[in-house]
Write a protein that holds these residues in place. Sequence first.
Motif, PDB file in Angstrom:
ATOM      1  N   GLU A  74       0.848  -1.194   0.000  1.00  0.00           N
ATOM      2  CA  GLU A  74       0.000   0.000   0.000  1.00  0.00           C
ATOM      3  C   GLU A  74       0.885   1.247   0.000  1.00  0.00           C
ATOM      4  OE1 GLU A  74      -4.084   1.181   2.170  1.00  0.00           O
ATOM      5  OE2 GLU A  74      -2.427   0.698   3.539  1.00  0.00           O
ATOM      6  N   LYS A  75       1.733   1.334   0.987  1.00  0.00           N
ATOM      7  CA  LYS A  75       2.743   2.393   1.012  1.00  0.00           C
ATOM      8  C   LYS A  75       3.864   1.967   1.941  1.00  0.00           C
ATOM      9  CE  LYS A  75       3.829   7.186   2.068  1.00  0.00           C
ATOM     10  NZ  LYS A  75       3.397   8.490   2.607  1.00  0.00           N
ATOM     11  N   THR A  76       5.084   2.099   1.450  1.00  0.00           N
ATOM     12  CA  THR A  76       6.238   1.822   2.299  1.00  0.00           C
ATOM     13  C   THR A  76       7.397   2.703   1.866  1.00  0.00           C
ATOM     14  OG1 THR A  76       7.610   0.062   3.251  1.00  0.00           O
ATOM     15  CG2 THR A  76       7.250  -0.017   0.880  1.00  0.00           C
ATOM     16  N   GLU A  77       8.171   3.116   2.853  1.00  0.00           N
ATOM     17  CA  GLU A  77       9.389   3.892   2.560  1.00  0.00           C
ATOM     18  C   GLU A  77      10.567   3.120   3.129  1.00  0.00           C
ATOM     19  OE1 GLU A  77      11.290   7.992   4.096  1.00  0.00           O
ATOM     20  OE2 GLU A  77       9.436   8.243   2.920  1.00  0.00           O
ATOM     21  N   LEU A  78      11.439   2.705   2.217  1.00  0.00           N
ATOM     22  CA  LEU A  78      12.582   1.884   2.593  1.00  0.00           C
ATOM     23  C   LEU A  78      13.828   2.756   2.611  1.00  0.00           C
ATOM     24  CD1 LEU A  78      13.318  -1.089   3.177  1.00  0.00           C
ATOM     25  CD2 LEU A  78      13.745  -1.372   0.737  1.00  0.00           C
ATOM     26  N   ALA A  79      14.399   2.954   3.805  1.00  0.00           N
ATOM     27  CA  ALA A  79      15.633   3.727   3.940  1.00  0.00           C
ATOM     28  C   ALA A  79      16.809   2.756   3.854  1.00  0.00           C
ATOM     29  CB  ALA A  79      15.653   4.477   5.266  1.00  0.00           C
ATOM     30  N   LEU A  80      17.572   2.872   2.809  1.00  0.00           N
ATOM     31  CA  LEU A  80      18.677   1.944   2.552  1.00  0.00           C
ATOM     32  C   LEU A  80      20.003   2.560   2.986  1.00  0.00           C
ATOM     33  CD1 LEU A  80      17.376   0.881  -0.941  1.00  0.00           C
ATOM     34  CD2 LEU A  80      17.563  -0.648   1.013  1.00  0.00           C
ATOM     35  N   TYR A 119      16.482  -6.272   6.130  1.00  0.00           N
ATOM     36  CA  TYR A 119      15.071  -5.912   6.067  1.00  0.00           C
ATOM     37  C   TYR A 119      14.232  -7.181   5.947  1.00  0.00           C
ATOM     38  CZ  TYR A 119      17.231  -1.455   4.934  1.00  0.00           C
ATOM     39  OH  TYR A 119      17.996  -0.326   4.962  1.00  0.00           O
ATOM     40  N   LEU A 120      13.215  -7.284   6.816  1.00  0.00           N
ATOM     41  CA  LEU A 120      12.318  -8.438   6.798  1.00  0.00           C
ATOM     42  C   LEU A 120      11.047  -8.069   6.035  1.00  0.00           C
ATOM     43  CD1 LEU A 120      11.497 -11.286   7.722  1.00  0.00           C
ATOM     44  CD2 LEU A 120      10.585 -10.236   9.829  1.00  0.00           C
ATOM     45  N   ILE A 121      10.712  -8.877   5.055  1.00  0.00           N
ATOM     46  CA  ILE A 121       9.510  -8.654   4.258  1.00  0.00           C
ATOM     47  C   ILE A 121       8.457  -9.672   4.685  1.00  0.00           C
ATOM     48  CG2 ILE A 121       8.574  -8.597   1.913  1.00  0.00           C
ATOM     49  CD1 ILE A 121      11.355  -7.845   0.935  1.00  0.00           C
ATOM     50  N   GLU A 122       7.307  -9.149   5.113  1.00  0.00           N
ATOM     51  CA  GLU A 122       6.237 -10.004   5.622  1.00  0.00           C
ATOM     52  C   GLU A 122       4.918  -9.658   4.949  1.00  0.00           C
ATOM     53  OE1 GLU A 122       7.045 -10.826  10.211  1.00  0.00           O
ATOM     54  OE2 GLU A 122       7.124  -8.674   9.744  1.00  0.00           O
ATOM     55  N   LYS A 123       4.044 -10.640   4.889  1.00  0.00           N
ATOM     56  CA  LYS A 123       2.709 -10.451   4.314  1.00  0.00           C
ATOM     57  C   LYS A 123       1.674 -10.747   5.392  1.00  0.00           C
ATOM     58  CE  LYS A 123       1.203 -13.525   1.378  1.00  0.00           C
ATOM     59  NZ  LYS A 123       1.064 -14.318   0.131  1.00  0.00           N
ATOM     60  N   GLY A 124       0.644  -9.892   5.500  1.00  0.00           N
ATOM     61  CA  GLY A 124      -0.407 -10.095   6.493  1.00  0.00           C
ATOM     62  C   GLY A 124      -1.694  -9.446   6.065  1.00  0.00           C
ATOM     63  N   VAL A 125      -2.751  -9.687   6.831  1.00  0.00           N
ATOM     64  CA  VAL A 125      -4.076  -9.141   6.532  1.00  0.00           C
ATOM     65  C   VAL A 125      -4.364  -7.991   7.485  1.00  0.00           C
ATOM     66  CG1 VAL A 125      -6.542  -9.601   6.394  1.00  0.00           C
ATOM     67  CG2 VAL A 125      -4.896 -11.360   5.679  1.00  0.00           C
ATOM     68  N   THR A 126      -4.679  -6.823   6.912  1.00  0.00           N
ATOM     69  CA  THR A 126      -5.033  -5.633   7.678  1.00  0.00           C
ATOM     70  C   THR A 126      -6.338  -5.070   7.142  1.00  0.00           C
ATOM     71  OG1 THR A 126      -2.677  -5.135   7.989  1.00  0.00           O
ATOM     72  CG2 THR A 126      -4.249  -3.360   8.439  1.00  0.00           C
ATOM     73  N   ASP A 127      -7.355  -4.962   8.020  1.00  0.00           N
ATOM     74  CA  ASP A 127      -8.665  -4.443   7.620  1.00  0.00           C
ATOM     75  C   ASP A 127      -9.197  -5.150   6.380  1.00  0.00           C
ATOM     76  OD1 ASP A 127      -8.565  -2.592   9.697  1.00  0.00           O
ATOM     77  OD2 ASP A 127      -7.540  -1.089   8.446  1.00  0.00           O
ATOM     78  N   GLY A 128      -9.043  -6.452   6.361  1.00  0.00           N
ATOM     79  CA  GLY A 128      -9.582  -7.242   5.258  1.00  0.00           C
ATOM     80  C   GLY A 128      -8.764  -7.179   3.983  1.00  0.00           C
ATOM     81  N   LYS A 129      -7.574  -6.577   4.018  1.00  0.00           N
ATOM     82  CA  LYS A 129      -6.720  -6.465   2.839  1.00  0.00           C
ATOM     83  C   LYS A 129      -5.383  -7.145   3.114  1.00  0.00           C
ATOM     84  CE  LYS A 129      -6.940  -1.994   2.842  1.00  0.00           C
ATOM     85  NZ  LYS A 129      -6.749  -0.556   2.475  1.00  0.00           N
ATOM     86  N   THR A 130      -4.932  -7.930   2.145  1.00  0.00           N
ATOM     87  CA  THR A 130      -3.617  -8.567   2.261  1.00  0.00           C
ATOM     88  C   THR A 130      -2.558  -7.564   1.816  1.00  0.00           C
ATOM     89  OG1 THR A 130      -4.556 -10.740   1.793  1.00  0.00           O
ATOM     90  CG2 THR A 130      -2.179 -10.494   1.518  1.00  0.00           C
ATOM     91  N   LEU A 131      -1.619  -7.260   2.719  1.00  0.00           N
ATOM     92  CA  LEU A 131      -0.611  -6.239   2.438  1.00  0.00           C
ATOM     93  C   LEU A 131       0.782  -6.766   2.786  1.00  0.00           C
ATOM     94  CD1 LEU A 131      -2.386  -3.098   3.932  1.00  0.00           C
ATOM     95  CD2 LEU A 131      -2.278  -3.749   1.521  1.00  0.00           C
ATOM     96  N   THR A 132       1.769  -6.243   2.076  1.00  0.00           N
ATOM     97  CA  THR A 132       3.168  -6.557   2.349  1.00  0.00           C
ATOM     98  C   THR A 132       3.794  -5.411   3.130  1.00  0.00           C
ATOM     99  OG1 THR A 132       3.495  -7.994   0.432  1.00  0.00           O
ATOM    100  CG2 THR A 132       5.431  -6.864   1.267  1.00  0.00           C
ATOM    101  N   HIS A 133       4.545  -5.768   4.185  1.00  0.00           N
ATOM    102  CA  HIS A 133       5.216  -4.768   5.011  1.00  0.00           C
ATOM    103  C   HIS A 133       6.710  -5.075   5.062  1.00  0.00           C
ATOM    104  CE1 HIS A 133       1.331  -3.305   6.490  1.00  0.00           C
ATOM    105  NE2 HIS A 133       0.981  -4.587   6.612  1.00  0.00           N
ATOM    106  N   ILE A 134       7.512  -4.009   5.187  1.00  0.00           N
ATOM    107  CA  ILE A 134       8.972  -4.157   5.246  1.00  0.00           C
ATOM    108  C   ILE A 134       9.471  -3.525   6.535  1.00  0.00           C
ATOM    109  CG2 ILE A 134      11.150  -3.716   4.066  1.00  0.00           C
ATOM    110  CD1 ILE A 134       9.563  -3.348   1.491  1.00  0.00           C
TER     111      ILE A 134
END
Length: 572
Positions: free
Chosen positions: A14-20, A506-521
Amino acid sequence: MISTLTVRNIALIEKTELALGDGLNILSGETGAGKSIVIDSLNFVLGERADKSLIRYGTDEASVETVFSDYLTPAVKTYMEDLGIDAEEILVIRRKMTVEGKNECRINGKITTLSTLKGLTELLVDIHGQHEHQSLMKVANHIVLLDGMGGEKLAQSKKKVAEAHSEYVRLKNEYARFGDESERERKLDILRFQIEEISRADLKEGEEDELLDKRKRIRNMEKILTALTTAQNLLDGYDGSSVTGSIKSAAANLNTVADYDDRIAALGDRLESAKYEISDISETVSDMVRELDFDAKSADAVEERLELVRNINRKYGGSYEKVMAFYERATEEADTLENAAERVAELENLISAAAKKLSAEAENLGKLRAATAASFEKSITKELKDLGMGGTTFKVYIVSDYTADNVGENGGDSVEFLISPNVGEPLKPLAKIISGGEMSRFMLALKNIVAEADSIGTMVFDEIDTGISGHISAVVAEKMCNISRNRQVISVTHMPSLAAMADSHYLIEKGVTDGKTLTHITLLEDDTDEIARLIGGNDYSTHAVPHAKEMKLWAANYKKAAEKAAKSASGK
């Protein structure tokens, strides 16, 4: 290097900002968590082609923004200056795509084309993805890779070959245009006829429009003549009284009472002016009547001239300007052909000299390629030995033909990589015998060598560890660490030894939030558990966590030793 990567509405993100950070940046996570989405997002913002399927379901647009710092190499500076973009302290690249298929690319806020964007990012980031294996399988790419190892000297030699080839082709093309003597005579006859025809026509600029106007008058002469004659009779007085005479009489009558009213005197003056104007109009009408009588006699001449002008325009370009341009070209070509014998003899000498120069430059380039190939073979063999392929023989096979007609702008060499992964086996084309794991190691060896040769600040590896396990995985981790000491490295991996070597993990995970499957970093402060997961899967045995800690200690010691060796080598 890439400072931040901001992703909006790409696939499951949905939205992520990855500081490398500097050094080695590792991305890991469960299969299907979305690691490939990060690489897809990076490819997208760097200018790779993408379709609307990347846009997250239920949204209208997706965008990716990447910020570069410490990025300004001489090549990047030159490229940006050519684009007219100021090279600021940071470089911001943003790309957006909508469900309607619209794309927008911006470099430091300035809208640009996709090809321009890609030209810049190729100087900033080198991405090794799975498709690159296939690229290496194409023999046509082998010469490009080899030449990339040759440095500035080889690049300058290639430039000289390209210039010599261009001149040789130009001279050959000019020579071919002359043809043999009989062909030249036939062409000269045609040119002479065309030149004579245009010259005899003696066209004038704007003449066709003038003739059309004249023809229009002629075709409507009866109407015009009737109208002009009637007007003349009315002005001059066909019944014995003229407009001029009437005005004169009216003025005389007003003058008799002008002393009694200033306004009447003014009217008299105006009638006097009108008298002269009407007289001039009358004379002009008389002149036009006489001209019409002349036009009637020349109608046939106008039609004939108009037909000639149109015919010449139609045959030689469609307009006066194009006819004149054709005339000039034809005259120049005819002059050239008339003196062809002398020029042909001159060209034969020039072509002979150009052929010798081209062959010599191509041969010089070939020598540089051979020297580069020998060095490249040794470097690849050494790297492959470190990566557990000690019995490998690698050969850059070069076939050369420096005859001028067989030399192209890239020289007269064809290049193919040959390999024998096992002692006692013959050399065969790389594409035919190398396995997936061997190819991964070969690509890593290649990237390790390239990293020392180019100035690209960021290298991205998408699962470079495919098919690699055991002791070799530790060697791969060391190689990746070595590369990351001089540039930023971003790597997606399932390999615990490589993850342990991370400067930022960085760990990349997938989960369900408010009925939506989203990827988080998430940036891991302590990645011991994630390394343990990579070691033991979902079953965290009593040995996995201690093993992970041992790996981290091993990696830390290796990095310290590498940094110490680097300082020693630089004399610090």
